[in-house]
Design an enzyme around this catalytic site. Structure first.
Site, PDB file in Angstrom:
ATOM      1  N   GLN A  86     -14.409   2.496   1.527  1.00  0.00           N
ATOM      2  CA  GLN A  86     -13.686   2.164   0.287  1.00  0.00           C
ATOM      3  C   GLN A  86     -13.425   3.443  -0.503  1.00  0.00           C
ATOM      4  O   GLN A  86     -14.345   4.209  -0.793  1.00  0.00           O
ATOM      5  CB  GLN A  86     -14.509   1.175  -0.568  1.00  0.00           C
ATOM      6  N   ASP A 120       0.864  -1.186   0.000  1.00  0.00           N
ATOM      7  CA  ASP A 120       0.000   0.000   0.000  1.00  0.00           C
ATOM      8  C   ASP A 120       0.896   1.231   0.000  1.00  0.00           C
ATOM      9  O   ASP A 120       1.900   1.285   0.739  1.00  0.00           O
ATOM     10  CB  ASP A 120      -0.898  -0.017   1.244  1.00  0.00           C
ATOM     11  N   ILE A 121       0.536   2.216  -0.832  1.00  0.00           N
ATOM     12  CA  ILE A 121       1.352   3.422  -0.940  1.00  0.00           C
ATOM     13  C   ILE A 121       1.449   4.147   0.404  1.00  0.00           C
ATOM     14  O   ILE A 121       2.445   4.808   0.710  1.00  0.00           O
ATOM     15  CB  ILE A 121       0.809   4.347  -2.051  1.00  0.00           C
ATOM     16  N   HIS A 141      -6.847  -5.652   2.382  1.00  0.00           N
ATOM     17  CA  HIS A 141      -5.700  -5.105   3.111  1.00  0.00           C
ATOM     18  C   HIS A 141      -5.126  -6.206   4.013  1.00  0.00           C
ATOM     19  O   HIS A 141      -5.866  -6.844   4.759  1.00  0.00           O
ATOM     20  CB  HIS A 141      -6.123  -3.961   4.039  1.00  0.00           C
ATOM     21  N   HIS A 149     -10.030  -4.845  -3.149  1.00  0.00           N
ATOM     22  CA  HIS A 149      -8.707  -5.182  -2.609  1.00  0.00           C
ATOM     23  C   HIS A 149      -8.838  -5.574  -1.146  1.00  0.00           C
ATOM     24  O   HIS A 149      -9.690  -5.069  -0.430  1.00  0.00           O
ATOM     25  CB  HIS A 149      -7.730  -3.997  -2.755  1.00  0.00           C
ATOM     26  N   ASN A 194     -12.729  -3.078   2.722  1.00  0.00           N
ATOM     27  CA  ASN A 194     -13.762  -2.051   2.742  1.00  0.00           C
ATOM     28  C   ASN A 194     -14.563  -2.197   1.454  1.00  0.00           C
ATOM     29  O   ASN A 194     -14.015  -2.016   0.374  1.00  0.00           O
ATOM     30  CB  ASN A 194     -13.131  -0.654   2.802  1.00  0.00           C
TER      31      ASN A 194
HETATM   32  P1  5GP Z   1      -9.611   1.612   0.633  1.00  0.00           P
HETATM   33  O1  5GP Z   1      -9.810   2.838   1.450  1.00  0.00           O
HETATM   34  O2  5GP Z   1     -10.300   1.718  -0.719  1.00  0.00           O
HETATM   35  O3  5GP Z   1      -9.961   0.326   1.341  1.00  0.00           O
HETATM   36  O4  5GP Z   1      -8.060   1.508   0.383  1.00  0.00           O
HETATM   37  C1  5GP Z   1      -7.414   2.088  -0.691  1.00  0.00           C
HETATM   38  C2  5GP Z   1      -5.942   1.978  -0.410  1.00  0.00           C
HETATM   39  O5  5GP Z   1      -5.255   2.156  -1.608  1.00  0.00           O
HETATM   40  C3  5GP Z   1      -5.447   3.006   0.583  1.00  0.00           C
HETATM   41  O6  5GP Z   1      -4.887   2.366   1.711  1.00  0.00           O
HETATM   42  C4  5GP Z   1      -4.407   3.799  -0.219  1.00  0.00           C
HETATM   43  O7  5GP Z   1      -3.273   4.149   0.525  1.00  0.00           O
HETATM   44  C5  5GP Z   1      -4.065   2.834  -1.333  1.00  0.00           C
HETATM   45  N1  5GP Z   1      -3.656   3.486  -2.570  1.00  0.00           N
HETATM   46  C6  5GP Z   1      -4.255   4.537  -3.188  1.00  0.00           C
HETATM   47  N2  5GP Z   1      -3.600   4.852  -4.321  1.00  0.00           N
HETATM   48  C7  5GP Z   1      -2.581   3.969  -4.427  1.00  0.00           C
HETATM   49  C8  5GP Z   1      -1.547   3.792  -5.406  1.00  0.00           C
HETATM   50  O8  5GP Z   1      -1.432   4.505  -6.394  1.00  0.00           O
HETATM   51  N3  5GP Z   1      -0.676   2.772  -5.177  1.00  0.00           N
HETATM   52  C9  5GP Z   1      -0.759   1.946  -4.093  1.00  0.00           C
HETATM   53  N4  5GP Z   1       0.150   0.983  -3.957  1.00  0.00           N
HETATM   54  N5  5GP Z   1      -1.713   2.101  -3.155  1.00  0.00           N
HETATM   55  C10 5GP Z   1      -2.612   3.101  -3.328  1.00  0.00           C
END
Ligand code: 5GP
Ligand code: ZN
Length: 132
Positions: A91, A28-29, A99, A97, A84
């Protein structure tokens, strides 16, 4: 095209840690803890509700494999697995995805559900809805 599809398409770089025919795993970034990883299907699927069952069962095998690999390499003992699904659930990237979040004794994240008081009426009402 969504941001994860762009990553899968190699238009955006990522730190890949696993790949097979159906799935991709990358750091994760924004690392909630060191080793925080996302496992995603290569096919654009929005969330758990759009995930076909055959991919769902394969997905958990990959999550297990990646968890073991991270544990071995990073030496932690505990982790959280989180998904999420949908905006209200938090989300932000609408490409499914999972985590994988390693946990360390002094990390500062809190993923535990907020505690609510025992409410028999509420429990029985929702149980009836689910089971009827
Ligand atoms: P969500 O909130 O949708 O469950 O999680 C999205 C995740 O994607 C976040 O933890 C965010 O840091 C990660 N993320 C967003 N953009 C990028 C990206 O360009 N590269 C990577 N590796 N992770 C990303
Ligand atoms: Zn996508």
């Amino acid at each position: 095209m969504c941001i994860f599809c762009k990553i899968l398409n190699k238009e955006i770089p990522s730190y890949k840690i696993y790949e097979d025919e159906d799935f991709y795993a990358m750091l994760d970034i924004s690392q909630a803890t060191p080793g925080h990883t996302l496992v995603l299907p290569k096919k654009h699927i929005t969330n758990i509700f759009d995930l076909p069952e055959d991919l769902a069962s394969k997905l958990f095998v990959v999550v297990k494999k990646v968890s073991d690999m991270l544990k071995e390499k990073l030496g932690f003992n505990d982790l959280n697995i989180l998904n999420n699904s949908g905006e209200v659930a938090g989300q932000t990237v609408m490409h499914l995805h999972i985590h994988i979040i390693p946990r360390y004794s002094k990390d500062e994240i809190n993923l535990s559900p907020v505690e609510h008081e025992y409410n028999k009426e509420l429990l029985e009402k929702v149980y009836a809805k689910i089971t009827n």
